[in-house]
Design a protein around this motif. Structure first.
Motif, PDB file in Angstrom:
ATOM      1  N   ALA A 201     -27.392   3.885  14.823  1.00 43.99           N
ATOM      2  CA  ALA A 201     -25.868   3.284  15.339  1.00 43.99           C
ATOM      3  C   ALA A 201     -25.678   3.773  16.795  1.00 43.99           C
ATOM      4  O   ALA A 201     -24.846   3.455  17.434  1.00 43.99           O
ATOM      5  CB  ALA A 201     -25.160   4.209  14.551  1.00 43.99           C
ATOM      6  N   THR A 202     -26.836   4.321  17.523  1.00 49.53           N
ATOM      7  CA  THR A 202     -26.803   4.591  18.995  1.00 49.53           C
ATOM      8  C   THR A 202     -27.698   3.501  19.629  1.00 49.53           C
ATOM      9  O   THR A 202     -28.400   3.108  19.050  1.00 49.53           O
ATOM     10  CB  THR A 202     -27.382   6.096  19.148  1.00 49.53           C
ATOM     11  N   VAL A 203     -27.360   3.716  21.013  1.00 49.83           N
ATOM     12  CA  VAL A 203     -28.289   2.932  21.730  1.00 49.83           C
ATOM     13  C   VAL A 203     -28.711   3.836  22.935  1.00 49.83           C
ATOM     14  O   VAL A 203     -28.353   4.770  23.193  1.00 49.83           O
ATOM     15  CB  VAL A 203     -27.672   1.474  22.459  1.00 49.83           C
ATOM     16  N   ARG A 204     -29.979   3.482  23.271  1.00 52.33           N
ATOM     17  CA  ARG A 204     -30.731   4.297  24.533  1.00 52.33           C
ATOM     18  C   ARG A 204     -29.696   4.239  25.912  1.00 52.33           C
ATOM     19  O   ARG A 204     -30.523   3.303  26.971  1.00 52.33           O
ATOM     20  CB  ARG A 204     -32.058   3.920  24.747  1.00 52.33           C
ATOM     21  N   TYR A 205     -28.701   4.343  26.004  1.00 52.09           N
ATOM     22  CA  TYR A 205     -27.886   4.366  27.210  1.00 52.09           C
ATOM     23  C   TYR A 205     -28.464   5.286  28.324  1.00 52.09           C
ATOM     24  O   TYR A 205     -28.907   6.434  27.853  1.00 52.09           O
ATOM     25  CB  TYR A 205     -26.316   4.868  27.137  1.00 52.09           C
ATOM     26  N   PRO A 206     -28.653   5.079  29.622  1.00 55.72           N
ATOM     27  CA  PRO A 206     -28.136   3.973  30.364  1.00 55.72           C
ATOM     28  C   PRO A 206     -29.265   2.499  30.208  1.00 55.72           C
ATOM     29  O   PRO A 206     -28.821   1.594  30.689  1.00 55.72           O
ATOM     30  CB  PRO A 206     -27.951   4.476  31.546  1.00 55.72           C
ATOM     31  N   GLU A 207     -30.292   2.689  29.697  1.00 56.77           N
ATOM     32  CA  GLU A 207     -31.441   1.517  29.616  1.00 56.77           C
ATOM     33  C   GLU A 207     -30.690   0.447  29.046  1.00 56.77           C
ATOM     34  O   GLU A 207     -30.818  -0.580  29.344  1.00 56.77           O
ATOM     35  CB  GLU A 207     -32.672   2.106  29.125  1.00 56.77           C
ATOM     36  N   VAL A 208     -30.015   0.761  27.856  1.00 55.17           N
ATOM     37  CA  VAL A 208     -29.537  -0.209  27.033  1.00 55.17           C
ATOM     38  C   VAL A 208     -28.076   0.057  27.005  1.00 55.17           C
ATOM     39  O   VAL A 208     -27.399   1.098  26.895  1.00 55.17           O
ATOM     40  CB  VAL A 208     -29.992  -0.044  25.625  1.00 55.17           C
ATOM     41  N   LYS A 209     -27.156  -1.261  27.110  1.00 49.73           N
ATOM     42  CA  LYS A 209     -25.712  -0.996  27.616  1.00 49.73           C
ATOM     43  C   LYS A 209     -25.277  -2.175  26.635  1.00 49.73           C
ATOM     44  O   LYS A 209     -25.588  -3.154  26.150  1.00 49.73           O
ATOM     45  CB  LYS A 209     -25.427  -1.458  28.861  1.00 49.73           C
ATOM     46  N   ARG A 210     -24.104  -1.552  25.695  1.00 52.38           N
ATOM     47  CA  ARG A 210     -23.490  -2.231  24.555  1.00 52.38           C
ATOM     48  C   ARG A 210     -22.495  -3.064  25.458  1.00 52.38           C
ATOM     49  O   ARG A 210     -21.918  -2.800  26.554  1.00 52.38           O
ATOM     50  CB  ARG A 210     -22.455  -1.299  23.764  1.00 52.38           C
ATOM     51  N   GLU A 211     -22.415  -4.367  24.761  1.00 51.76           N
ATOM     52  CA  GLU A 211     -21.567  -5.292  25.324  1.00 51.76           C
ATOM     53  C   GLU A 211     -19.975  -4.783  25.336  1.00 51.76           C
ATOM     54  O   GLU A 211     -19.750  -4.013  24.086  1.00 51.76           O
ATOM     55  CB  GLU A 211     -21.622  -6.669  24.464  1.00 51.76           C
ATOM     56  N   ILE A 212     -19.190  -4.995  26.180  1.00 56.06           N
ATOM     57  CA  ILE A 212     -17.723  -4.530  26.041  1.00 56.06           C
ATOM     58  C   ILE A 212     -17.004  -5.600  26.076  1.00 56.06           C
ATOM     59  O   ILE A 212     -17.175  -6.765  26.685  1.00 56.06           O
ATOM     60  CB  ILE A 212     -17.530  -3.476  27.560  1.00 56.06           C
ATOM     61  N   SER A 213     -15.719  -5.174  25.622  1.00 55.02           N
ATOM     62  CA  SER A 213     -14.963  -6.277  25.633  1.00 55.02           C
ATOM     63  C   SER A 213     -14.531  -6.752  26.988  1.00 55.02           C
ATOM     64  O   SER A 213     -14.218  -6.129  27.954  1.00 55.02           O
ATOM     65  CB  SER A 213     -13.456  -5.726  24.881  1.00 55.02           C
ATOM     66  N   GLY A 214     -14.088  -8.151  26.950  1.00 55.39           N
ATOM     67  CA  GLY A 214     -13.765  -8.874  28.409  1.00 55.39           C
ATOM     68  C   GLY A 214     -12.355  -8.158  28.878  1.00 55.39           C
ATOM     69  O   GLY A 214     -12.268  -8.317  30.231  1.00 55.39           O
ATOM     70  N   THR A 215     -11.574  -7.765  28.061  1.00 56.48           N
ATOM     71  CA  THR A 215     -10.312  -7.125  28.438  1.00 56.48           C
ATOM     72  C   THR A 215     -10.451  -5.493  28.512  1.00 56.48           C
ATOM     73  O   THR A 215      -9.547  -4.720  28.803  1.00 56.48           O
ATOM     74  CB  THR A 215      -9.176  -7.330  27.638  1.00 56.48           C
ATOM     75  N   TYR A 216     -11.700  -4.914  28.593  1.00 48.13           N
ATOM     76  CA  TYR A 216     -11.963  -3.601  28.992  1.00 48.13           C
ATOM     77  C   TYR A 216     -11.341  -3.029  30.156  1.00 48.13           C
ATOM     78  O   TYR A 216     -11.284  -3.630  31.195  1.00 48.13           O
ATOM     79  CB  TYR A 216     -13.518  -3.330  28.966  1.00 48.13           C
ATOM     80  N   ARG A 217     -10.602  -1.868  30.132  1.00 53.14           N
ATOM     81  CA  ARG A 217      -9.910  -1.298  31.165  1.00 53.14           C
ATOM     82  C   ARG A 217     -10.800  -0.306  31.995  1.00 53.14           C
ATOM     83  O   ARG A 217     -10.614   0.791  31.413  1.00 53.14           O
ATOM     84  CB  ARG A 217      -8.343  -0.975  30.843  1.00 53.14           C
ATOM     85  N   GLY A 218     -11.299  -0.870  32.986  1.00 49.28           N
ATOM     86  CA  GLY A 218     -12.183   0.261  33.696  1.00 49.28           C
ATOM     87  C   GLY A 218     -11.640   0.137  35.343  1.00 49.28           C
ATOM     88  O   GLY A 218     -10.494   0.221  35.440  1.00 49.28           O
ATOM     89  N   GLN A 219     -12.445   0.457  36.213  1.00 49.69           N
ATOM     90  CA  GLN A 219     -12.236   0.847  37.455  1.00 49.69           C
ATOM     91  C   GLN A 219     -11.316  -0.245  38.128  1.00 49.69           C
ATOM     92  O   GLN A 219     -11.457  -1.424  38.015  1.00 49.69           O
ATOM     93  CB  GLN A 219     -13.373   0.904  38.375  1.00 49.69           C
ATOM     94  N   HIS A 220     -10.230   0.434  38.741  1.00 47.65           N
ATOM     95  CA  HIS A 220      -9.036  -0.680  39.468  1.00 47.65           C
ATOM     96  C   HIS A 220      -9.648  -1.269  40.475  1.00 47.65           C
ATOM     97  O   HIS A 220     -10.760  -0.853  41.233  1.00 47.65           O
ATOM     98  CB  HIS A 220      -7.765   0.158  39.873  1.00 47.65           C
ATOM     99  N   VAL A 221      -9.039  -2.404  41.055  1.00 46.78           N
ATOM    100  CA  VAL A 221      -9.265  -2.971  42.127  1.00 46.78           C
ATOM    101  C   VAL A 221      -7.979  -3.237  42.943  1.00 46.78           C
ATOM    102  O   VAL A 221      -6.902  -3.426  42.360  1.00 46.78           O
ATOM    103  CB  VAL A 221      -9.998  -4.274  41.909  1.00 46.78           C
ATOM    104  N   LEU A 222      -7.883  -3.038  44.401  1.00 49.28           N
ATOM    105  CA  LEU A 222      -6.554  -3.430  45.147  1.00 49.28           C
ATOM    106  C   LEU A 222      -6.947  -4.748  45.584  1.00 49.28           C
ATOM    107  O   LEU A 222      -8.126  -4.955  46.413  1.00 49.28           O
ATOM    108  CB  LEU A 222      -6.534  -2.205  46.195  1.00 49.28           C
ATOM    109  N   LYS A 223      -6.511  -5.884  45.179  1.00 48.80           N
ATOM    110  CA  LYS A 223      -6.570  -7.367  45.452  1.00 48.80           C
ATOM    111  C   LYS A 223      -6.160  -7.697  46.848  1.00 48.80           C
ATOM    112  O   LYS A 223      -5.320  -7.010  47.549  1.00 48.80           O
ATOM    113  CB  LYS A 223      -6.077  -8.264  44.571  1.00 48.80           C
ATOM    114  N   ARG A 224      -7.038  -8.675  47.568  1.00 53.21           N
ATOM    115  CA  ARG A 224      -6.515  -9.264  48.572  1.00 53.21           C
ATOM    116  C   ARG A 224      -6.199 -10.585  48.397  1.00 53.21           C
ATOM    117  O   ARG A 224      -6.144 -11.213  47.221  1.00 53.21           O
ATOM    118  CB  ARG A 224      -7.812  -9.507  49.640  1.00 53.21           C
ATOM    119  N   ASP A 225      -5.109 -11.271  49.206  1.00 56.66           N
ATOM    120  CA  ASP A 225      -4.660 -12.519  48.948  1.00 56.66           C
ATOM    121  C   ASP A 225      -5.835 -13.706  49.469  1.00 56.66           C
ATOM    122  O   ASP A 225      -6.935 -13.192  49.781  1.00 56.66           O
ATOM    123  CB  ASP A 225      -3.073 -12.844  49.598  1.00 56.66           C
ATOM    124  N   GLU A 226      -5.482 -14.862  49.372  1.00 56.93           N
ATOM    125  CA  GLU A 226      -6.457 -16.032  49.419  1.00 56.93           C
ATOM    126  C   GLU A 226      -6.785 -15.964  50.989  1.00 56.93           C
ATOM    127  O   GLU A 226      -7.740 -16.558  51.442  1.00 56.93           O
ATOM    128  CB  GLU A 226      -6.191 -17.250  49.056  1.00 56.93           C
TER     129      GLU A 226
END
Ligand code: SF4
Ligand code: SF4
Length: 203
Positions: A42-67
């Motif tokens: 049930a486990t994976v050898r993290y960090p060598e193996v990484k599980r796929e995460i959801s596309g909407t996973y909420r991780g580190q923020h970004v402050l965006k620039r405009d075009e």
């Protein structure tokens, strides 16, 4: 004096001869262990193996620039007010003449910090922002043994001007469509505003 009728009488039954030998219990335990040897772990050898995460996973923020490459954040503080963990702090400054290419609005965040140890990645800052400036991304916040490293400043939050972070996959088609509507004030850049003003003058 009896206060409740919840008393349970514990029966101290003598163990049978088989139970006293513990062998059936050991055999039972070993069978369960062997059964698990042939199951997919049930486990994976993290960090060598990484599980796929959801596309909407909420991780580190970004402050965006405009075009045009200017920072979108206008240091209004709404994200900080919306943050239930009080993880966001900022200092506002007034934009100087000639800095229009750096900051989109007259006011900008001279200092903008998020304490990643406090953040619960709820995404309320993203929802509160009227300037589409802050977003949570699918990037995992790296761990650190030093608490000070976990307070992220603009150096870590503002996106690299040459490598903008594509968030279109994380937005619903309706939101992407809405953001294209330049008649909405907060979707406009300075260039758009100039164009719209000129258009209005000609009508
Ligand atoms: S994700 Fe939630 S907790 Fe984290 S900074 Fe934004 S509002 Fe605060
Ligand atoms: S990130 Fe958005 S909500 Fe937060 S201060 Fe900047 S413009 Fe305001």
């Amino acid at each position: 004096m009896q206060l409740t009728n919840r008393k349970k009488v514990v029966v101290k039954k003598e163990m049978s001869l088989v139970e006293q030998l513990y062998l059936p219990a050991i055999a039972n335990g070993m069978t369960i262990t062997f059964r698990h040897l042939f199951k997919k772990p049930a486990t994976v050898r993290y960090p060598e193996v990484k599980r796929e995460i959801s596309g909407t996973y909420r991780g580190q923020h970004v402050l965006k620039r405009d075009e045009n490459g200017a920072e979108r954040c206008t240091a209004c503080g709404l994200c900080a007010v919306a943050c239930p963990a009080e993880a966001i702090t900022m200092d506002a400054a007034e934009r100087r003449k000639g800095d229009e290419h750096l900051y989109r609005e007259e006011k900008y965040a001279a200092v903008y910090e998020i304490n990643m140890l406090r953040c619960i990645f709820c995404g309320l800052c993203e929802e509160a922002c009227p300037k589409e400036a802050i977003f949570l991304t699918d990037r995992i916040v790296p761990v650190s043994g030093n608490r000070k490293d976990m307070v992220y400043g603009k150096d870590k939050l503002v996106e690299d001007v040459n490598h903008p972070i594509d968030l279109s996959e994380r937005q619903t088609p309706e939101v992407v469509e809405f953001k294209k509507d330049k008649t909405k004030y907060h979707n406009q850049t300075w260039k758009d505003r100039g164009n719209l003003l000129n258009e209005n003058k000609h009508h």
